[in-house]
Scaffold this motif. Sequence first.
Motif, PDB file in Angstrom:
ATOM      1  N   SER A  23       7.877   0.778 -12.252  1.00 53.41           N
ATOM      2  CA  SER A  23       8.232   1.433 -11.002  1.00 53.41           C
ATOM      3  C   SER A  23       9.014   2.712 -11.310  1.00 53.41           C
ATOM      4  CB  SER A  23       9.065   0.503 -10.128  1.00 53.41           C
ATOM      5  OG  SER A  23      10.276   0.210 -10.769  1.00 53.41           O
ATOM      6  N   HIS A  30       4.829   6.256  -2.615  1.00 59.89           N
ATOM      7  CA  HIS A  30       4.155   5.180  -3.318  1.00 59.89           C
ATOM      8  C   HIS A  30       3.171   4.520  -2.359  1.00 59.89           C
ATOM      9  CE1 HIS A  30       7.331   2.860  -1.320  1.00 59.89           C
ATOM     10  NE2 HIS A  30       6.488   1.846  -1.376  1.00 59.89           N
ATOM     11  N   ASP A  32       0.461   0.791  -2.108  1.00 58.59           N
ATOM     12  CA  ASP A  32      -0.030  -0.455  -2.687  1.00 58.59           C
ATOM     13  C   ASP A  32      -1.543  -0.526  -2.535  1.00 58.59           C
ATOM     14  OD1 ASP A  32       2.587  -1.387  -3.178  1.00 58.59           O
ATOM     15  OD2 ASP A  32       2.745  -2.006  -1.088  1.00 58.59           O
ATOM     16  N   TYR A  34      -5.061  -3.125  -3.191  1.00 62.27           N
ATOM     17  CA  TYR A  34      -5.498  -4.503  -3.396  1.00 62.27           C
ATOM     18  C   TYR A  34      -7.013  -4.552  -3.413  1.00 62.27           C
ATOM     19  CZ  TYR A  34      -6.231  -9.480  -2.414  1.00 62.27           C
ATOM     20  OH  TYR A  34      -6.643 -10.782  -2.455  1.00 62.27           O
ATOM     21  N   ARG A  41      -4.057  -6.174  -7.974  1.00 63.00           N
ATOM     22  CA  ARG A  41      -3.036  -5.583  -7.112  1.00 63.00           C
ATOM     23  C   ARG A  41      -2.271  -4.550  -7.919  1.00 63.00           C
ATOM     24  NH1 ARG A  41      -1.790  -8.289  -2.461  1.00 63.00           N
ATOM     25  NH2 ARG A  41      -2.601 -10.406  -2.332  1.00 63.00           N
ATOM     26  N   THR A  43       0.674  -1.048  -7.508  1.00 61.13           N
ATOM     27  CA  THR A  43       1.457  -0.074  -6.764  1.00 61.13           C
ATOM     28  C   THR A  43       1.497   1.203  -7.589  1.00 61.13           C
ATOM     29  OG1 THR A  43       2.820  -1.835  -5.838  1.00 61.13           O
ATOM     30  CG2 THR A  43       3.715   0.402  -5.713  1.00 61.13           C
ATOM     31  N   TYR A  45       3.201   4.969  -7.985  1.00 57.80           N
ATOM     32  CA  TYR A  45       4.389   5.771  -7.646  1.00 57.80           C
ATOM     33  C   TYR A  45       4.127   7.220  -8.012  1.00 57.80           C
ATOM     34  CZ  TYR A  45       6.609   1.206  -7.640  1.00 57.80           C
ATOM     35  OH  TYR A  45       6.921  -0.102  -7.383  1.00 57.80           O
ATOM     36  N   GLY A  60       1.708  -3.576 -11.556  1.00 55.49           N
ATOM     37  CA  GLY A  60       0.886  -4.539 -10.845  1.00 55.49           C
ATOM     38  C   GLY A  60       0.227  -5.480 -11.816  1.00 55.49           C
ATOM     39  N   THR A 132      -5.789   3.984  -4.351  1.00 56.30           N
ATOM     40  CA  THR A 132      -4.360   3.813  -4.098  1.00 56.30           C
ATOM     41  C   THR A 132      -3.617   5.140  -4.210  1.00 56.30           C
ATOM     42  OG1 THR A 132      -4.569   1.595  -5.033  1.00 56.30           O
ATOM     43  CG2 THR A 132      -2.335   2.419  -4.681  1.00 56.30           C
ATOM     44  N   ASP A 141       0.579   3.884   3.247  1.00 55.14           N
ATOM     45  CA  ASP A 141       1.356   2.902   2.506  1.00 55.14           C
ATOM     46  C   ASP A 141       0.500   1.943   1.683  1.00 55.14           C
ATOM     47  OD1 ASP A 141       3.701   3.933   3.474  1.00 55.14           O
ATOM     48  OD2 ASP A 141       3.730   2.600   5.212  1.00 55.14           O
ATOM     49  N   ALA A 142      -0.679   1.647   2.167  1.00 59.49           N
ATOM     50  CA  ALA A 142      -1.458   0.598   1.512  1.00 59.49           C
ATOM     51  C   ALA A 142      -2.936   0.822   1.738  1.00 59.49           C
ATOM     52  CB  ALA A 142      -1.060  -0.777   2.018  1.00 59.49           C
ATOM     53  N   THR A 144      -6.954  -1.179   0.752  1.00 64.85           N
ATOM     54  CA  THR A 144      -7.735  -2.168   0.019  1.00 64.85           C
ATOM     55  C   THR A 144      -9.113  -1.580  -0.216  1.00 64.85           C
ATOM     56  OG1 THR A 144      -8.944  -3.340   1.745  1.00 64.85           O
ATOM     57  CG2 THR A 144      -6.630  -3.952   1.435  1.00 64.85           C
TER      58      THR A 144
END
Length: 146
Positions: A23, A30, A32, A34, A41, A43, A45, A60, A132, A141-142, A144
């Motif tokens: 991190s 950042h 996430d 998936y 998974r 993350t 940064y 991850g 990502t 933020d996220a 998939t």
Amino acid sequence: MDLTDLYRDIIIDHNRAPHNYGSMRSATRHADGYNPLCGDRLTVYLKMDGDRVEKVSFEGSGCAISVASASLMTDHLKGKTKAQAQAAFGQIHALLTGATDDAPADLGKLAALAGVRDYPSRVKCATLCWHTIQAALNEQDAVTTE
Ligand code: ZN
């Protein structure tokens, strides 16, 4: 997996000792990611300097392809602009989906991922980190792969 020896060695090395792993306290963004097909998974940064990627790291857990891809990606994107990062993603995507046969020279070691296209179920493992980082660059933020 039956990748060519060179490509396989690069992926094994980057999976065993991922670059830019961990991190980042000074991150300005950042996101996430998936991949439910495989369970990867991660993350990502980012620390931006204006429009340029000053620092990038990830952490991850996932399969060897997903970790190696993130390691190679973070190496590649340091110092690049957002536009260059998006262009690299376009090139990687074309390479992994078979839209182009040969890796453009400026992809450097990212060309090691070309062998993944022979395993369609693993393409999302290799592109997860790219989706990502796009999310991070676009301040989402996220994401998939589904
Ligand atoms: Zn995977």
